[in-house]
Design a protein around this motif. Sequence first.
Motif, PDB file in Angstrom:
ATOM      1  N   UNK A  52       0.826  -1.204   0.000  1.00  0.00           N
ATOM      2  CA  UNK A  52       0.000   0.000   0.000  1.00  0.00           C
ATOM      3  C   UNK A  52       0.862   1.256   0.000  1.00  0.00           C
ATOM      4  N   UNK A  53       1.935   1.239   0.768  1.00  0.00           N
ATOM      5  CA  UNK A  53       2.843   2.380   0.780  1.00  0.00           C
ATOM      6  C   UNK A  53       3.533   2.549  -0.575  1.00  0.00           C
ATOM      7  N   UNK A  54       3.815   1.436  -1.237  1.00  0.00           N
ATOM      8  CA  UNK A  54       4.507   1.479  -2.525  1.00  0.00           C
ATOM      9  C   UNK A  54       3.627   2.059  -3.628  1.00  0.00           C
ATOM     10  N   UNK A  55       2.341   1.654  -3.644  1.00  0.00           N
ATOM     11  CA  UNK A  55       1.469   2.040  -4.753  1.00  0.00           C
ATOM     12  C   UNK A  55       0.482   3.151  -4.407  1.00  0.00           C
ATOM     13  N   UNK A  56       0.610   3.740  -3.226  1.00  0.00           N
ATOM     14  CA  UNK A  56      -0.350   4.778  -2.837  1.00  0.00           C
ATOM     15  C   UNK A  56      -0.300   5.938  -3.841  1.00  0.00           C
ATOM     16  N   UNK A  62      -0.400  10.858 -10.740  1.00  0.00           N
ATOM     17  CA  UNK A  62      -0.618  10.743 -12.181  1.00  0.00           C
ATOM     18  C   UNK A  62      -0.406   9.364 -12.746  1.00  0.00           C
ATOM     19  N   UNK A  63      -0.063   8.385 -11.919  1.00  0.00           N
ATOM     20  CA  UNK A  63       0.185   7.021 -12.391  1.00  0.00           C
ATOM     21  C   UNK A  63      -1.100   6.208 -12.228  1.00  0.00           C
ATOM     22  N   UNK A  64      -1.843   6.066 -13.327  1.00  0.00           N
ATOM     23  CA  UNK A  64      -3.120   5.351 -13.274  1.00  0.00           C
ATOM     24  C   UNK A  64      -2.931   3.874 -12.935  1.00  0.00           C
TER      25      UNK A  64
END
Length: 405
Positions: A52-56, A62-64
């Motif tokens: 979760x921290x990596x992809x939050x 701007x990274x869909x």
Amino acid sequence: MPEASAGKVWAKYEYGFGGSKVMATEMDYYQQLEVDRSCDGATLKSSYRKLAMKYHPDKNPGDAAAEAKFKSISEAYDVLKDPQKRAAYDQYGHAAFTNGGGNNAGGGGFAGAAFNDIGDIFETIFGGGGGGGFGGQQQQRGPARGADLRYDMEISLEDAFHGKQTEIEIDVSVGCDECDGSGAEPGTGVKTCPTCHGHGKVRAQQGFFVVERTCASCQGRGEVIESPCHVCLGEGRVDKPQVLEVEIPAGVDSGTRIRLSGKGEAGARGAPPGDLYIFIHLARHNIFEREGTTLFTRAPISFSVAALGGEIVIPGLDGAKHEIRIPAGIQSGKQIRQRGAGMPVLRGRGHGDMVVQIDVETPTKLSSRQKELLREFQETETGDESPQSSGFFSKIKEAWDGLAE
């Protein structure tokens, strides 16, 4: 059956309602969280927090793709962290959380793992469709209340006598300040649950029965978090050390329980907190032992005081000096009761008693003069001075004479 696709594990299944069939493909929740199916809750939570921290979205503006990944792992964790939902997923896969899911090809069936035993069916049928449970109990709606916590506190007998106000420090889950306990990222909100479409319940039909139960995806709230808070990761609570004031009333004993309402674990997503229960344990005292409101102690006295009588002083827990009168001729083991010198009555009036057990001590070191005086005393003994020993040896003599005849 699960099948491999581009190095990932996907769940492929058919479900239908009223005979219809739909083909769906979903990524396996365990694969999304990068854990084994046999992992425990701690491992699951740790892996989720890392991902979760990596992809939050805050870390990937701007990274869909990262945002989609974040939402998918949040959805997976929301299911697997709940033991009941995880068991349903292990047995039925994604169909367990699809409205009307399960293998209903043969004329309709219960919704996947939503109903695993006849008790679930009776719970809804006899409890009513409006949220009642089996036996008249209400089904839980919304987030669950926080857990109650236990804290063990050791205090001295003096503190138990007088009572005290003290502070304790504990690590406990409290409402998240960042999202105000909602679990949603500030500036975002919630959306209608896609499983129950905002109703908070799902239905399944078996013949002429229509069975309804709380939606497993939103726990009956009808809404799900759109973007979980980056601090609490959607829980609505975080672990923090807390300093609490505790009032110990006079008269507490080992096993006394003090309840601090609302000081337990915070409920998830704004739910009410649990309570904190403080269990009292009394430390060993070097003079007194306690039984209820009665204090017991042992007082050794010299054989001269025991023979002639006198007074001894016992310091009480109240700070007073209690004078204990020793009657002449007292024997070892005799108990003398001092009224009102014991422990206070918890949340009441008055005090218990103090009980002093007398132990007559035989001298071990005598001067020549003391020995001479004792011999003089011994020569004047008639037996009346020590009736118990005289009586005992008289019985021994009678028994011996009877055997000799």
